[in-house]
Motif scaffolding. Structure first.
Motif, PDB file in Angstrom:
ATOM      1  N   ARG A   1     -76.297  -1.395 -16.415  1.00 44.37           N
ATOM      2  CA  ARG A   1     -75.491  -0.393 -17.108  1.00 44.37           C
ATOM      3  C   ARG A   1     -75.929   1.009 -16.677  1.00 44.37           C
ATOM      4  NH1 ARG A   1     -76.202  -1.319 -23.187  1.00 44.37           N
ATOM      5  NH2 ARG A   1     -78.327  -1.651 -22.472  1.00 44.37           N
ATOM      6  N   LEU A   2     -74.987   1.941 -16.731  1.00 50.52           N
ATOM      7  CA  LEU A   2     -75.243   3.326 -16.360  1.00 50.52           C
ATOM      8  C   LEU A   2     -75.683   4.107 -17.592  1.00 50.52           C
ATOM      9  CD1 LEU A   2     -75.085   5.658 -14.286  1.00 50.52           C
ATOM     10  CD2 LEU A   2     -72.680   5.930 -14.950  1.00 50.52           C
ATOM     11  N   ASN A   3     -76.826   4.763 -17.488  1.00 54.20           N
ATOM     12  CA  ASN A   3     -77.368   5.589 -18.565  1.00 54.20           C
ATOM     13  C   ASN A   3     -77.198   7.054 -18.170  1.00 54.20           C
ATOM     14  OD1 ASN A   3     -78.877   6.046 -21.024  1.00 54.20           O
ATOM     15  ND2 ASN A   3     -80.584   6.626 -19.719  1.00 54.20           N
ATOM     16  N   ILE A   4     -76.437   7.805 -18.975  1.00 52.89           N
ATOM     17  CA  ILE A   4     -76.219   9.226 -18.728  1.00 52.89           C
ATOM     18  C   ILE A   4     -76.699   9.989 -19.950  1.00 52.89           C
ATOM     19  CG2 ILE A   4     -74.546  11.041 -18.201  1.00 52.89           C
ATOM     20  CD1 ILE A   4     -72.640   8.838 -17.217  1.00 52.89           C
ATOM     21  N   VAL A   5     -77.572  10.970 -19.733  1.00 50.26           N
ATOM     22  CA  VAL A   5     -78.078  11.810 -20.813  1.00 50.26           C
ATOM     23  C   VAL A   5     -77.674  13.247 -20.520  1.00 50.26           C
ATOM     24  CG1 VAL A   5     -80.120  12.609 -22.057  1.00 50.26           C
ATOM     25  CG2 VAL A   5     -80.039  10.258 -21.178  1.00 50.26           C
ATOM     26  N   ILE A   6     -76.936  13.857 -21.455  1.00 52.29           N
ATOM     27  CA  ILE A   6     -76.500  15.241 -21.322  1.00 52.29           C
ATOM     28  C   ILE A   6     -77.222  16.029 -22.408  1.00 52.29           C
ATOM     29  CG2 ILE A   6     -74.542  16.843 -21.300  1.00 52.29           C
ATOM     30  CD1 ILE A   6     -73.601  13.310 -21.123  1.00 52.29           C
ATOM     31  N   ALA A   7     -78.073  16.958 -22.002  1.00 55.91           N
ATOM     32  CA  ALA A   7     -78.849  17.755 -22.952  1.00 55.91           C
ATOM     33  C   ALA A   7     -78.513  19.226 -22.770  1.00 55.91           C
ATOM     34  CB  ALA A   7     -80.345  17.525 -22.731  1.00 55.91           C
ATOM     35  N   ASP A   8     -78.360  19.932 -23.888  1.00 54.76           N
ATOM     36  CA  ASP A   8     -78.133  21.367 -23.793  1.00 54.76           C
ATOM     37  C   ASP A   8     -79.224  22.120 -24.541  1.00 54.76           C
ATOM     38  OD1 ASP A   8     -77.349  22.207 -26.564  1.00 54.76           O
ATOM     39  OD2 ASP A   8     -75.614  20.941 -26.228  1.00 54.76           O
ATOM     40  N   SER A   9     -79.403  23.369 -24.162  1.00 56.56           N
ATOM     41  CA  SER A   9     -80.418  24.220 -24.786  1.00 56.56           C
ATOM     42  C   SER A   9     -79.795  25.117 -25.854  1.00 56.56           C
ATOM     43  CB  SER A   9     -81.097  25.087 -23.718  1.00 56.56           C
ATOM     44  OG  SER A   9     -80.148  25.974 -23.131  1.00 56.56           O
ATOM     45  N   GLY A  10     -78.717  24.642 -26.456  1.00 54.45           N
ATOM     46  CA  GLY A  10     -77.980  25.438 -27.427  1.00 54.45           C
ATOM     47  C   GLY A  10     -78.638  25.527 -28.787  1.00 54.45           C
TER      48      GLY A  10
ATOM     49  N   THR B   1     -78.845  19.963 -28.269  1.00 55.16           N
ATOM     50  CA  THR B   1     -78.202  18.682 -28.555  1.00 55.16           C
ATOM     51  C   THR B   1     -78.323  17.769 -27.343  1.00 55.16           C
ATOM     52  OG1 THR B   1     -76.634  19.764 -30.039  1.00 55.16           O
ATOM     53  CG2 THR B   1     -75.988  17.597 -29.188  1.00 55.16           C
ATOM     54  N   ILE B   2     -78.516  16.487 -27.610  1.00 56.49           N
ATOM     55  CA  ILE B   2     -78.610  15.481 -26.557  1.00 56.49           C
ATOM     56  C   ILE B   2     -77.579  14.395 -26.847  1.00 56.49           C
ATOM     57  CG2 ILE B   2     -80.057  13.724 -25.461  1.00 56.49           C
ATOM     58  CD1 ILE B   2     -82.492  15.428 -26.326  1.00 56.49           C
ATOM     59  N   ILE B   3     -76.754  14.104 -25.852  1.00 52.88           N
ATOM     60  CA  ILE B   3     -75.779  13.020 -25.965  1.00 52.88           C
ATOM     61  C   ILE B   3     -76.132  11.983 -24.907  1.00 52.88           C
ATOM     62  CG2 ILE B   3     -73.361  12.351 -25.731  1.00 52.88           C
ATOM     63  CD1 ILE B   3     -72.616  15.075 -26.871  1.00 52.88           C
ATOM     64  N   THR B   4     -76.291  10.756 -25.347  1.00 50.96           N
ATOM     65  CA  THR B   4     -76.634   9.663 -24.441  1.00 50.96           C
ATOM     66  C   THR B   4     -75.484   8.670 -24.385  1.00 50.96           C
ATOM     67  OG1 THR B   4     -78.967   9.907 -25.038  1.00 50.96           O
ATOM     68  CG2 THR B   4     -78.323   7.854 -23.945  1.00 50.96           C
ATOM     69  N   LEU B   5     -75.032   8.419 -23.168  1.00 54.24           N
ATOM     70  CA  LEU B   5     -73.975   7.444 -22.930  1.00 54.24           C
ATOM     71  C   LEU B   5     -74.563   6.278 -22.149  1.00 54.24           C
ATOM     72  CD1 LEU B   5     -71.177   9.808 -21.550  1.00 54.24           C
ATOM     73  CD2 LEU B   5     -71.553   9.144 -23.914  1.00 54.24           C
ATOM     74  N   ILE B   6     -74.252   5.080 -22.557  1.00 54.89           N
ATOM     75  CA  ILE B   6     -74.608   3.898 -21.775  1.00 54.89           C
ATOM     76  C   ILE B   6     -73.309   3.158 -21.503  1.00 54.89           C
ATOM     77  CG2 ILE B   6     -75.907   1.747 -21.671  1.00 54.89           C
ATOM     78  CD1 ILE B   6     -78.018   3.069 -23.447  1.00 54.89           C
ATOM     79  N   ILE B   7     -72.983   3.066 -20.216  1.00 59.67           N
ATOM     80  CA  ILE B   7     -71.690   2.542 -19.799  1.00 59.67           C
ATOM     81  C   ILE B   7     -71.880   1.320 -18.907  1.00 59.67           C
ATOM     82  CG2 ILE B   7     -69.576   3.085 -18.528  1.00 59.67           C
ATOM     83  CD1 ILE B   7     -70.136   6.050 -19.125  1.00 59.67           C
ATOM     84  N   PRO B   8     -71.286   0.185 -19.293  1.00 60.16           N
ATOM     85  CA  PRO B   8     -71.349  -0.994 -18.424  1.00 60.16           C
ATOM     86  C   PRO B   8     -70.618  -0.727 -17.113  1.00 60.16           C
ATOM     87  CG  PRO B   8     -70.510  -1.560 -20.607  1.00 60.16           C
ATOM     88  CD  PRO B   8     -70.545  -0.071 -20.523  1.00 60.16           C
ATOM     89  N   GLN B   9     -70.964  -1.442 -16.105  1.00 56.61           N
ATOM     90  CA  GLN B   9     -70.267  -1.292 -14.845  1.00 56.61           C
ATOM     91  C   GLN B   9     -69.180  -2.346 -14.682  1.00 56.61           C
ATOM     92  OE1 GLN B   9     -70.661   1.489 -12.450  1.00 56.61           O
ATOM     93  NE2 GLN B   9     -71.102   1.938 -14.589  1.00 56.61           N
ATOM     94  N   GLN B  10     -69.012  -3.166 -15.681  1.00 63.57           N
ATOM     95  CA  GLN B  10     -67.893  -4.110 -15.744  1.00 63.57           C
ATOM     96  C   GLN B  10     -67.057  -3.726 -16.951  1.00 63.57           C
ATOM     97  OE1 GLN B  10     -67.018  -6.668 -13.849  1.00 63.57           O
ATOM     98  NE2 GLN B  10     -68.740  -6.705 -12.456  1.00 63.57           N
ATOM     99  N   ARG B  11     -65.762  -3.492 -16.741  1.00 59.82           N
ATOM    100  CA  ARG B  11     -64.876  -3.179 -17.859  1.00 59.82           C
ATOM    101  C   ARG B  11     -64.561  -4.455 -18.615  1.00 59.82           C
ATOM    102  NH1 ARG B  11     -62.992   0.170 -13.727  1.00 59.82           N
ATOM    103  NH2 ARG B  11     -61.385  -1.289 -13.110  1.00 59.82           N
ATOM    104  N   GLU B  12     -64.239  -4.302 -19.904  1.00 61.38           N
ATOM    105  CA  GLU B  12     -63.993  -5.451 -20.782  1.00 61.38           C
ATOM    106  C   GLU B  12     -62.917  -6.382 -20.241  1.00 61.38           C
ATOM    107  OE1 GLU B  12     -64.664  -7.915 -23.978  1.00 61.38           O
ATOM    108  OE2 GLU B  12     -65.842  -6.230 -23.272  1.00 61.38           O
ATOM    109  N   GLU B  13     -61.822  -5.817 -19.713  1.00 58.01           N
ATOM    110  CA  GLU B  13     -60.727  -6.674 -19.228  1.00 58.01           C
ATOM    111  C   GLU B  13     -61.142  -7.462 -17.987  1.00 58.01           C
ATOM    112  OE1 GLU B  13     -59.891  -2.562 -17.420  1.00 58.01           O
ATOM    113  OE2 GLU B  13     -60.493  -3.338 -19.360  1.00 58.01           O
TER     114      GLU B  13
END
Length: 190
Positions: free
Chosen positions: A107-116, A177-189
């Motif tokens: 799975r793809l792990n994406i972390v978006i952090a801001d210094s806001g 704020t930190i937003i973490t997305l974990i996205i599979p590389q296989q779609r459900e369908e």
């Protein structure tokens, strides 16, 4: 090209960024793009924002080589970046950092952090409830939490990946704020 030939490299670069962003917006051929393409679009967006801010929005990237070609839904990151700019920085400057790598399970792990400015615990809970569809529209409006962009990203991820994806928001006042997305590389369908 005419602007560039006249020696106005700054405005030629601006028009090039706008053109790239518009091409990606208009191109509906593929619902999914590589993370690399999505990051390129984010870089164009930040360039355009910085024309207004005077280079006060900084983007730091830490993308692992194994994640560059990973597939993501088109425009999954831009609403998060825009949200940081509009709410986290109150349309002023700051730093947004994007880290991405593949987990051991693929799975793809994406972390978006801001210094806001961050989000209070109460507002964070309301935002989380809204993303889950539990918040009341009236409460969201009175709290100033439209969250349309974040909710759109959350709902799109759920539609595509069902319960196999993850969307987590963490924040503290004064800490960003930190937003973490974990996205599979296989779609459900599939």
């Amino acid at each position: 090209m005419r602007i560039l030939l006249r020696g106005d490299a700054e405005n030629a670069d601006l028009i090039s960024s706008l053109s790239s962003l518009l091409r990606m917006t208009i191109n509906r051929n593929n619902e999914f793009v590589s993370l690399h393409e999505e990051i390129e679009m984010i870089e164009q967006y930040v360039r355009l924002v910085n024309v207004r801010l005077g280079d006060l929005l900084h983007l730091k990237l830490s993308i692992a080589s194994d994640a560059v070609l990973a597939e993501v839904p088109r425009f999954v990151l831009q609403p998060i970046i825009e949200n940081a700019y509009l709410h986290g920085f109150a349309r002023k400057g700051g730093t947004i950092t994007i880290h991405a790598h593949l987990l051991a399970d693929g799975r793809l792990n994406i972390v978006i952090a801001d210094s806001g400015v961050g989000i209070s615990k109460e507002r964070l809970e309301k935002l989380r409830a809204d993303l889950q569809g539990e918040g009341e529209a009236k409460e969201r409006a009175s709290a100033g939490l439209s969250g349309i962009g974040l909710r759109n990203v959350y709902e799109r991820l759920r539609l595509i990946y069902k319960e196999h994806c993850s969307f987590v928001i963490d924040s503290e006042l004064g800490q960003g704020t930190i937003i973490t997305l974990i996205i599979p590389q296989q779609r459900e369908e599939e």
